[in-house]
Motif scaffolding. Structure first.
Motif, PDB file in Angstrom:
ATOM      1  N   VAL A   1      56.882 -66.073  21.437  1.00  0.00           N
ATOM      2  CA  VAL A   1      56.670 -65.032  22.552  1.00  0.00           C
ATOM      3  C   VAL A   1      57.051 -63.609  22.127  1.00  0.00           C
ATOM      4  CG1 VAL A   1      56.939 -66.896  24.231  1.00  0.00           C
ATOM      5  CG2 VAL A   1      58.863 -65.673  23.472  1.00  0.00           C
ATOM      6  N   PHE A   2      56.578 -62.719  23.029  1.00  0.00           N
ATOM      7  CA  PHE A   2      56.891 -61.377  22.912  1.00  0.00           C
ATOM      8  C   PHE A   2      57.427 -60.932  24.239  1.00  0.00           C
ATOM      9  CE2 PHE A   2      52.562 -61.153  23.392  1.00  0.00           C
ATOM     10  CZ  PHE A   2      52.393 -60.091  23.962  1.00  0.00           C
ATOM     11  N   GLY A   3      58.017 -59.855  24.506  1.00  0.00           N
ATOM     12  CA  GLY A   3      58.004 -59.390  25.870  1.00  0.00           C
ATOM     13  C   GLY A   3      59.215 -58.381  26.157  1.00  0.00           C
ATOM     14  N   ARG A   4      59.952 -58.344  26.980  1.00  0.00           N
ATOM     15  CA  ARG A   4      61.002 -57.309  27.632  1.00  0.00           C
ATOM     16  C   ARG A   4      62.125 -57.868  28.031  1.00  0.00           C
ATOM     17  NH1 ARG A   4      56.769 -55.070  31.062  1.00  0.00           N
ATOM     18  NH2 ARG A   4      57.502 -55.116  33.003  1.00  0.00           N
ATOM     19  N   VAL A   5      63.531 -57.196  28.081  1.00  0.00           N
ATOM     20  CA  VAL A   5      64.582 -57.554  28.511  1.00  0.00           C
ATOM     21  C   VAL A   5      65.352 -56.282  28.915  1.00  0.00           C
ATOM     22  CG1 VAL A   5      66.941 -58.322  28.340  1.00  0.00           C
ATOM     23  CG2 VAL A   5      64.867 -59.680  27.310  1.00  0.00           C
ATOM     24  N   PHE A   6      65.632 -56.511  30.183  1.00  0.00           N
ATOM     25  CA  PHE A   6      66.409 -55.216  31.058  1.00  0.00           C
ATOM     26  C   PHE A   6      67.968 -55.878  31.300  1.00  0.00           C
ATOM     27  CE2 PHE A   6      62.634 -52.828  33.142  1.00  0.00           C
ATOM     28  CZ  PHE A   6      62.020 -53.047  31.724  1.00  0.00           C
ATOM     29  N   ALA A   7      68.863 -55.215  31.035  1.00  0.00           N
ATOM     30  CA  ALA A   7      70.283 -55.894  31.072  1.00  0.00           C
ATOM     31  C   ALA A   7      71.138 -54.727  31.680  1.00  0.00           C
ATOM     32  CB  ALA A   7      70.937 -56.209  29.764  1.00  0.00           C
ATOM     33  N   LEU A   8      71.872 -54.872  32.706  1.00  0.00           N
ATOM     34  CA  LEU A   8      72.961 -54.093  33.416  1.00  0.00           C
ATOM     35  C   LEU A   8      74.241 -54.598  33.091  1.00  0.00           C
ATOM     36  CD1 LEU A   8      72.911 -51.600  35.359  1.00  0.00           C
ATOM     37  CD2 LEU A   8      72.964 -53.391  37.319  1.00  0.00           C
ATOM     38  N   ARG A   9      75.105 -53.713  33.037  1.00  0.00           N
ATOM     39  CA  ARG A   9      76.592 -54.002  32.482  1.00  0.00           C
ATOM     40  C   ARG A   9      77.172 -54.645  33.969  1.00  0.00           C
ATOM     41  NH1 ARG A   9      80.637 -53.479  28.943  1.00  0.00           N
ATOM     42  NH2 ARG A   9      79.273 -52.077  27.566  1.00  0.00           N
ATOM     43  N   ARG A  10      77.868 -55.451  33.887  1.00  0.00           N
ATOM     44  CA  ARG A  10      78.731 -56.266  34.902  1.00  0.00           C
ATOM     45  C   ARG A  10      79.720 -55.131  35.339  1.00  0.00           C
ATOM     46  NH1 ARG A  10      78.245 -60.888  31.338  1.00  0.00           N
ATOM     47  NH2 ARG A  10      76.630 -62.094  32.037  1.00  0.00           N
TER      48      ARG A  10
ATOM     49  N   LEU B   1      70.643 -53.322  18.217  1.00  0.00           N
ATOM     50  CA  LEU B   1      71.605 -53.555  19.260  1.00  0.00           C
ATOM     51  C   LEU B   1      72.946 -54.122  19.036  1.00  0.00           C
ATOM     52  CD1 LEU B   1      71.531 -53.460  22.451  1.00  0.00           C
ATOM     53  CD2 LEU B   1      70.895 -55.969  22.356  1.00  0.00           C
ATOM     54  N   ALA B   2      72.977 -55.170  17.855  1.00  0.00           N
ATOM     55  CA  ALA B   2      74.271 -55.788  17.626  1.00  0.00           C
ATOM     56  C   ALA B   2      75.043 -54.853  17.028  1.00  0.00           C
ATOM     57  CB  ALA B   2      73.742 -56.908  16.696  1.00  0.00           C
ATOM     58  N   HIS B   3      74.750 -53.547  16.446  1.00  0.00           N
ATOM     59  CA  HIS B   3      75.398 -52.788  15.586  1.00  0.00           C
ATOM     60  C   HIS B   3      75.648 -51.659  16.569  1.00  0.00           C
ATOM     61  CE1 HIS B   3      74.319 -55.506  12.461  1.00  0.00           C
ATOM     62  NE2 HIS B   3      75.371 -55.012  11.689  1.00  0.00           N
ATOM     63  N   LEU B   4      74.919 -51.153  17.677  1.00  0.00           N
ATOM     64  CA  LEU B   4      75.311 -49.958  18.401  1.00  0.00           C
ATOM     65  C   LEU B   4      76.631 -50.185  18.998  1.00  0.00           C
ATOM     66  CD1 LEU B   4      71.856 -49.330  20.260  1.00  0.00           C
ATOM     67  CD2 LEU B   4      73.100 -48.055  18.375  1.00  0.00           C
ATOM     68  N   ASP B   5      77.442 -49.062  19.492  1.00  0.00           N
ATOM     69  CA  ASP B   5      78.398 -49.164  20.524  1.00  0.00           C
ATOM     70  C   ASP B   5      78.168 -49.161  21.759  1.00  0.00           C
ATOM     71  OD1 ASP B   5      80.807 -48.189  21.794  1.00  0.00           O
ATOM     72  OD2 ASP B   5      81.392 -46.704  20.840  1.00  0.00           O
ATOM     73  N   LEU B   6      78.081 -50.100  22.286  1.00  0.00           N
ATOM     74  CA  LEU B   6      77.687 -50.320  23.787  1.00  0.00           C
ATOM     75  C   LEU B   6      78.831 -50.345  24.829  1.00  0.00           C
ATOM     76  CD1 LEU B   6      75.449 -53.331  23.377  1.00  0.00           C
ATOM     77  CD2 LEU B   6      74.912 -51.062  23.452  1.00  0.00           C
TER      78      LEU B   6
ATOM     79  N   ALA C   1      75.432 -61.201  26.283  1.00  0.00           N
ATOM     80  CA  ALA C   1      76.241 -62.297  27.093  1.00  0.00           C
ATOM     81  C   ALA C   1      77.280 -61.760  27.486  1.00  0.00           C
ATOM     82  CB  ALA C   1      76.173 -63.445  26.174  1.00  0.00           C
ATOM     83  N   ALA C   2      78.256 -61.259  26.767  1.00  0.00           N
ATOM     84  CA  ALA C   2      79.591 -61.150  27.071  1.00  0.00           C
ATOM     85  C   ALA C   2      79.735 -60.070  28.295  1.00  0.00           C
ATOM     86  CB  ALA C   2      80.379 -60.579  26.080  1.00  0.00           C
ATOM     87  N   ASP C   3      78.969 -58.936  28.435  1.00  0.00           N
ATOM     88  CA  ASP C   3      79.111 -57.965  29.222  1.00  0.00           C
ATOM     89  C   ASP C   3      78.302 -57.516  30.149  1.00  0.00           C
ATOM     90  OD1 ASP C   3      81.870 -57.359  27.994  1.00  0.00           O
ATOM     91  OD2 ASP C   3      80.787 -56.490  26.413  1.00  0.00           O
ATOM     92  N   PHE C   4      76.961 -57.936  29.748  1.00  0.00           N
ATOM     93  CA  PHE C   4      75.704 -57.535  30.680  1.00  0.00           C
ATOM     94  C   PHE C   4      74.964 -58.717  31.395  1.00  0.00           C
ATOM     95  CE2 PHE C   4      76.191 -54.628  27.539  1.00  0.00           C
ATOM     96  CZ  PHE C   4      75.732 -53.067  28.119  1.00  0.00           C
ATOM     97  N   GLU C   5      74.419 -58.442  32.496  1.00  0.00           N
ATOM     98  CA  GLU C   5      73.810 -59.149  33.202  1.00  0.00           C
ATOM     99  C   GLU C   5      72.233 -58.951  33.051  1.00  0.00           C
ATOM    100  OE1 GLU C   5      72.512 -59.837  38.202  1.00  0.00           O
ATOM    101  OE2 GLU C   5      74.065 -58.523  37.632  1.00  0.00           O
ATOM    102  N   ILE C   6      71.402 -60.149  32.636  1.00  0.00           N
ATOM    103  CA  ILE C   6      69.908 -59.909  32.615  1.00  0.00           C
ATOM    104  C   ILE C   6      69.385 -59.703  34.028  1.00  0.00           C
ATOM    105  CG2 ILE C   6      67.821 -60.748  31.554  1.00  0.00           C
ATOM    106  CD1 ILE C   6      69.996 -59.903  29.593  1.00  0.00           C
TER     107      ILE C   6
END
Length: 242
Positions: free
Chosen positions: A220-229, A161-166, A190-195
């Motif tokens: 812990v393990f799990g999942r995160v969904f994030a939407l661009r503000r 994720l840190a190396h993708l063009d988002l 953190a800068a551009d997305f809302e969890i």
């Protein structure tokens, strides 16, 4: 407007041990309650193709590019997406850097917990993964930005994720294997997305199984969904009336 769930029959070839995972994905495991159509979608860690098939039905007119490195699992993916002009499949892993090959570990073809050796040791004890392959690797920084990004690669989600063009991405759907991975994911977003969804499960109930590292206790393990503000392509439609 009411919201209904359409049960769409799909035929998917997969190992018996993965049937419950396929059912979960087709049943809406990645459902963000966001509508739209005509998206570009990255499916990183495609396994047998259940997410690609679900996403193409969920967001009509979209084009999915699926990455799956395991040669046997890729055979399932190829079979399950045959004839689909809207799904492109690539037999490679994503890993940051200039390397063109990497070691990939697995227990069987279609194993949903297989992954690159660089990450696998954080979850599994030595010897748990009985198959080893040298697989092709693509630097995530080389990919074009996509509207929707899904990543499930058993420990490497934060690094990729840190190396993708988002810059053009509206929605990110991620699995994570441990708290370190989660922290990396959240820092990138953190800068551009809302969890919009964050679910954590304790490793503790699973540690009686011999394959997992006992020092995952308390993790812990799990999942995160994030939407661009401020994005407008994906629309949340709440049901009204009954």
């Amino acid at each position: 407007m009411n919201r209904y769930v359409a049960q769409i029959p799909m035929t998917i070839a997969c190992p018996e041990a993965m049937e419950f995972v396929v059912r979960d994905v087709l049943g809406g495991e990645y459902e963000p309650n966001l509508d739209g159509s005509g998206f570009t979608i990255l499916d990183i860690g495609a396994n047998v193709g259940s997410f690609a098939l679900w996403a193409s039905a969920r967001w009509p007119g979209s084009r999915v590019t699926s990455y799956e490195p395991h040669p046997g699992t890729f055979d399932y993916l190829k079979r399950n997406t045959a004839g689909r002009g809207d799904i492109t499949i690539v037999n490679a892993a994503l890993f940051p850097g200039s390397e063109k090959k990497a070691t990939f570990l697995s227990r069987y073809a279609g194993d949903g917990e297989s992954g690159l050796a660089a990450y696998s040791g954080e979850t599994f004890v030595e010897g748990a993964m009985v198959e080893s392959y040298e697989v092709d690797v693509i630097d995530p920084a080389s990919l074009a930005s996509a509207d929707i990004v899904k990543i499930d690669i058993e420990g490497g989600e934060g690094d990729v994720l840190a190396h993708l063009d988002l810059s053009g991405t509206s929605l990110v759907l991620l699995e994570f294997q441990n708290r370190r991975n989660l922290d990396s994911i959240l820092a990138t977003l953190a800068a551009d997305f809302e969890i919009v969804e964050r679910i954590e499960y304790s490793w503790d109930p699973l540690l009686s199984q011999n394959d997992y590292r006992t020092d995952l206790a308390g993790d812990v393990f799990g999942r995160v969904f994030a939407l661009r503000r401020g994005q407008s392509r994906l629309v949340r439609r709440e049901p009204v009336g009954h």
